[in-house]
Design a protein around this motif. Structure first.
Motif, PDB file in Angstrom:
ATOM      1  N   SER A  18       0.818  -1.317   0.031  1.00  0.00           N
ATOM      2  CA  SER A  18      -0.014  -0.048  -0.037  1.00  0.00           C
ATOM      3  C   SER A  18       1.011   1.144  -0.033  1.00  0.00           C
ATOM      4  O   SER A  18       1.961   1.176   0.840  1.00  0.00           O
ATOM      5  CB  SER A  18      -0.975   0.112   1.152  1.00  0.00           C
ATOM      6  N   VAL A  20       2.182   4.591   1.013  1.00  0.00           N
ATOM      7  CA  VAL A  20       2.559   5.177   2.420  1.00  0.00           C
ATOM      8  C   VAL A  20       1.445   6.340   2.450  1.00  0.00           C
ATOM      9  O   VAL A  20       1.380   7.148   1.490  1.00  0.00           O
ATOM     10  CB  VAL A  20       3.945   5.560   2.689  1.00  0.00           C
ATOM     11  N   GLU A 230       2.829  -2.104   4.511  1.00  0.00           N
ATOM     12  CA  GLU A 230       3.454  -0.765   4.432  1.00  0.00           C
ATOM     13  C   GLU A 230       5.074  -0.959   4.274  1.00  0.00           C
ATOM     14  O   GLU A 230       5.271  -1.781   5.311  1.00  0.00           O
ATOM     15  CB  GLU A 230       3.011   0.213   5.529  1.00  0.00           C
ATOM     16  N   THR A 232       8.915   0.972   4.585  1.00  0.00           N
ATOM     17  CA  THR A 232       9.416   2.252   5.173  1.00  0.00           C
ATOM     18  C   THR A 232      10.656   2.223   3.864  1.00  0.00           C
ATOM     19  O   THR A 232      11.131   1.446   3.576  1.00  0.00           O
ATOM     20  CB  THR A 232       9.842   2.155   6.620  1.00  0.00           C
ATOM     21  N   HIS A 252       5.906   4.824  -4.345  1.00  0.00           N
ATOM     22  CA  HIS A 252       5.530   5.260  -3.021  1.00  0.00           C
ATOM     23  C   HIS A 252       6.012   6.815  -2.969  1.00  0.00           C
ATOM     24  O   HIS A 252       5.618   7.403  -1.821  1.00  0.00           O
ATOM     25  CB  HIS A 252       6.291   4.367  -2.070  1.00  0.00           C
ATOM     26  N   THR A 261      -1.404   0.565  -6.133  1.00  0.00           N
ATOM     27  CA  THR A 261      -1.129  -0.163  -5.164  1.00  0.00           C
ATOM     28  C   THR A 261      -0.542  -1.449  -5.542  1.00  0.00           C
ATOM     29  O   THR A 261      -0.861  -2.002  -6.635  1.00  0.00           O
ATOM     30  CB  THR A 261      -2.188  -0.518  -4.082  1.00  0.00           C
TER      31      THR A 261
END
Length: 350
Positions: A18, A20, A230, A232, A252, A261
């Protein structure tokens, strides 16, 4: 170290999903386009963009049609269908190449896949190869009815996963007179074996998980998703593959779009894992161009499919020097090289 790398190899296909929350801002472009140099308004005498919709197998499809400068619907133009990557939408790399091809004189179309992006279909983010192939045929259905299109001069360009599906579509749909791929990604091979065969040891485990997800859906239960985690920047930086690491930043961060997505229904794996874009390549008898970055870690997929394309004598493998997979999506130097080759290829065969 070896153990840690192996861990990433086995999980890379499920990491990254997904967008962010901070990246899910509405694009400033009035058409939702997120690529550099995108059209911001339709100006007479220049390339224009036309948001359109149509029904394909009962599903509303959202698409953008690009028309060349000084477009005259009473004249005839060659056309190119552009298929977007897995997880991508028409406003990203597919739109960039569609616009640039329109700048070269083609009428082009880029559509969101069924169940994805702004197109309809429930549950959301079903990602089955048969659907994606039918989406490409659906774009051909629409664009061949568009005013000004010469139905005998229709080409096909597929990017990443859209490249693999384009190869399959072109095997039997001969409305496509010339076929090109950029950074082709064989979705079935990767979902089955893992990227660079990193998931061979747990194929049966993943099949079982997909089977269970299908059974739950059939019983009216929850829809389970893969790649729904998710990611990072720190996680991405540790990924061992350029594809996933650079893909995180492209999708992202720098080219994020709220409709894009990487998640897909877990039950889709039942269809994905039995699919292989490189089978029946001998059925492609149209001129074929396959492009990839010379540093792309996905190149092995292009190489295999190209070697199996024995049904055409008009085929070319073009490596973009210094480019990785994701860099062919947006880096001006590499995009320009790809476009020069596409103009040469489509100019010759369309």
């Amino acid at each position: 170290m070896k153990k840690r790398i192996k861990k990433y190899l086995l999980t890379a296909m499920f990491i990254s999903a997904s967008i962010v929350a901070l990246a899910q801002t509405k694009p400033a472009n009035p058409f939702g386009l997120v690529y550099e140099g995108a059209i911001t308004e339709n100006v007479k005498g220049k390339v224009n963009i036309h948001p359109v919709s149509y029904i394909l197998n009962g599903i509303d499809i959202s698409a953008n049609v690009y028309t060349p400068a000084n477009y005259d619907p009473t004249k005839k133009y060659p056309a190119v269908v552009v298929a977007h990557p897995n997880g991508g939408v028409k406003e990203q790399v597919a739109g960039l190449y569609a616009q640039k091809l329109a700048e070269s004189g083609y009428i082009t179309i880029a559509a969101d896949a069924s169940y994805q992006g702004a197109s309809g279909g429930e549950p959301r983010n079903v990602d089955k190869p048969a659907n994606r192939i039918e989406d490409i045929r659906g774009m051909a259905d629409f664009i061949t009815q568009y005013k000004g299109v010469n139905v005998n001069q229709v080409g096909l360009l597929g990017v990443c996963g859209g490249g693999g599906y384009s190869l399959k579509a072109a095997q039997t749909d001969k409305r496509f007179k010339a076929v090109a791929t950029l950074s082709m990604f064989n979705s079935g091979e990767v979902r089955r074996n893992g990227f660079m065969d990193s998931g061979l040891s747990n194929i049966q485990e993943r099949i079982k998980e997909a089977t269970e997800a299908r059974a739950i859906e059939a019983a009216g239960g929850e829809v389970r998703y893969a790649s729904d985690t998710e990611t990072t920047d720190e996680m991405a930086d540790k990924m061992p593959f350029d594809l996933y690491r650079e893909g995180h930043y492209y999708y992202h961060r720098t080219h994020a779009h709220p409709n894009s997505t990487f998640r897909y229904t877990m039950s889709s794996l039942l269809d994905l894992m039995e699919f292989d874009a490189a089978t029946n390549m001998d059925l492609i008898n149209q001129p074929l161009l396959m492009m990839a970055g010379s540093k792309a870690d996905t190149y092995y997929m292009t190489d295999r499919a190209f070697k199996l394309a024995t049904g055409t004598n008009e085929k070319e493998l073009f490596l973009i020097p210094g480019a990785t997979h994701i860099q062919t999506y947006y880096v001006p130097e590499y995009v320009n090289q790809a476009m020069n080759k596409l103009n040469e290829f489509f100019g010759k065969y369309l």
